[in-house]
Design a protein around this motif. Structure first.
Motif, short mmCIF file in Angstrom:
data_model
loop_
_atom_site.label_atom_id
_atom_site.label_comp_id
_atom_site.label_asym_id
_atom_site.label_seq_id
_atom_site.Cartn_x
_atom_site.Cartn_y
_atom_site.Cartn_z
N VAL A 292 22.95 31.95 30.81
CA VAL A 292 24.18 32.73 31.06
C VAL A 292 25.45 32.11 30.31
N ASP A 293 25.38 30.82 30.37
CA ASP A 293 26.92 30.62 29.72
C ASP A 293 26.91 30.99 28.39
N LEU A 294 25.84 30.85 27.48
CA LEU A 294 26.09 31.23 26.01
C LEU A 294 26.31 32.93 26.06
N LEU A 295 25.64 33.61 26.85
CA LEU A 295 25.72 35.30 26.58
C LEU A 295 27.07 35.55 27.36
N VAL A 296 27.34 35.27 28.39
CA VAL A 296 28.74 35.68 28.94
C VAL A 296 29.97 35.02 29.00
N TYR A 297 29.86 33.93 28.37
CA TYR A 297 31.02 33.23 28.31
C TYR A 297 32.33 33.80 27.61
N PRO A 298 32.14 34.52 26.74
CA PRO A 298 33.39 35.15 26.32
C PRO A 298 34.02 36.12 27.21
N LEU A 299 33.24 36.74 28.22
CA LEU A 299 34.11 37.53 29.24
C LEU A 299 34.82 36.77 30.12
N ASP A 300 34.31 35.59 30.44
CA ASP A 300 34.89 34.66 31.14
C ASP A 300 36.17 34.15 30.64
N THR A 301 36.09 33.86 29.20
CA THR A 301 37.45 33.65 28.46
C THR A 301 38.46 34.57 28.74
N LEU A 302 38.08 36.06 28.32
CA LEU A 302 39.09 36.95 28.74
C LEU A 302 39.58 37.19 30.03
N LYS A 303 38.82 36.83 31.00
CA LYS A 303 39.23 36.66 32.38
C LYS A 303 40.31 35.76 32.60
N THR A 304 40.01 34.42 32.27
CA THR A 304 40.90 33.43 32.29
C THR A 304 42.26 33.74 31.65
N ARG A 305 42.27 34.37 30.48
CA ARG A 305 43.62 34.90 29.82
C ARG A 305 44.15 36.12 30.50
N LEU A 306 43.55 36.85 30.97
CA LEU A 306 44.24 37.93 31.89
C LEU A 306 44.91 37.30 33.24
#
Length: 373
Positions: A19-33
């Motif tokens: 999961v960390d490898l596949l969905v990490y970019p979405l988590d980064t976008l959420k943090t920035r939002l």
């Protein structure tokens, strides 16, 4: 058939890594939002639109720290969850000694098991979460790569670690916020997840199409977990926004501490050699990890009293909530909610689906019958 602790640990670690490898970019976008600097750093002021060049760059920054931490934390979570659930679940053959267990509602058993598991998991995961979210916010204008193995990803983590090298205790300052988000989230998700999973299995059993295979069990688990997770994610988004703000503030305050202690020394945070920062931060963090219970107690004590070398009384949950509400209204507390729902649906589905299939594979590899429960 029941899994051994090693099965649960291995399956949980595989699920977390996937999961960390596949969905990490979405988590980064959420943090920035959810960042207080979102408008200034990630939008075009003149046009009022998202600045794609900065918003979508460096999406894997900080991934190394969270992968390292989620392997043991996820193993600890699932081991604790299965253990508590097994202890509270009454045996198949009721006896006088199990009457109390039979009186406990299943949703309460699942909520208790997940809450206990989260408290254990958060103690391991908090430092990595603080490093991860602050690394996700490091300016990436010097590179356009988003590969997790890129020099950018390494530098973002080193830059973040350098801010905590003089005060590694600050890495645990987000424990209360992380637990405050994860406890209601899992308390909502896991009862819904278990109920949905049993409902789908019963429906398939009544239709005569339940096979009991590993792939089928993983599919049912993924659908149930993703659906339950997305609902829980939307409901708990305000707590997640506050958690993000607190963890991002921890880095700024740790950096301020370092500057005060250095007294303007030329070897300040901004100019420190990357390799030296990483070595010193790792050494200090290692010492802090050995004394994790004391660190957690001290960190939580500082939160309540506002004492210590780097109090963040002004960054309390109440103060942050008032600030967000005053600036952005109720919409500000739900910023990133839709993205978090999508991220959680994919993440929870993959996470628990992989976990379930991993348990089944390991059981069958030993020649045992897998019942998918």
């Amino acid at each position: 058939m029941s899994n051994t602790n090693s099965d649960i640990l291995i399956a949980g670690a595989i699920a977390a890594f996937t999961v960390d490898l596949l969905v990490y970019p979405l988590d980064t976008l959420k943090t920035r939002l959810q960042s207080p600097d979102y408008v200034r750093r990630y939008t075009d002021g003149a046009k009022g639109t998202v600045n794609r060049a900065t918003m979508f760059r460096g999406l894997y920054q900080g991934v190394g720290s969270v992968i390292i931490a989620t392997l043991p934390s996820s193993g600890a979570f699932f081991t604790t969850y299965e253990s508590v659930k097994s202890t509270l679940t009454p045996p198949q053959n009721p006896s006088s000694s199990s009457k109390v267990l039979h009186s406990i509602p299943q949703p309460l058993i699942h909520s208790t098991a997940s809450a206990t598991a989260e408290l254990v998991s958060c103690a391991i995961l908090t430092p990595a979460e603080v490093i991860k979210q602050n690394a996700q916010m490091v300016s990436s204008s010097s590179s356009t790569s988003s590969s997790p193995t890129s020099r950018l990803s390494q530098n973002a983590t080193v830059i973040t670690l350098s801010k905590f090298r003089s005060n590694p205790l600050a890495l645990w300052r987000g424990y209360g916020a992380l637990a405050s988000r994860n406890l209601p989230f899992t308390a909502l998700q896991f009862p819904m997840f278990e109920r949905l999973k049993e409902g789908i299995k019963n429906w398939r059993r009544e239709k005569g199409i339940l096979t009991g295979g590993v792939a089928e069990s993983a599919m049912i688990t993924a659908i149930s977990a993703g659906s339950a997770g997305s609902v829980a994610a939307v409901i708990t988004t305000p707590v997640d926004v506050i958690k993000t703000r607190i963890m991002l503030a921890a880095s700024r305050e740790a950096g301020d501490d370092a500057e005060r202690k250095s007294g303007g020394n030329e070897k300040g945070v901004g100019k420190i050699n990357g390799k030296e920062a990483l070595n010193q931060a790792s050494e200090n963090a290692g010492k802090a990890i050995k004394d994790t219970p004391k660190n957690l107690a001290d960190a939580m004590g500082n939160v309540k009293s506002g004492s210590g070398p780097n109090p963040f009384k002004s960054h309390s949950s109440v103060a942050i909530t008032k600030e967000i509400f005053a600036q952005q209204g109720i919409k500000g507390l739900f910023r990133g909610g839709a993205l978090r729902a999508v991220w959680t649906m994919l993440g929870s589905g993959l996470y628990l689906g992989t976990y379930e299939s991993g348990r089944g594979y390991l059981a069958r590899r030993r020649g045992e019958t897998w019942d998918g429960v």
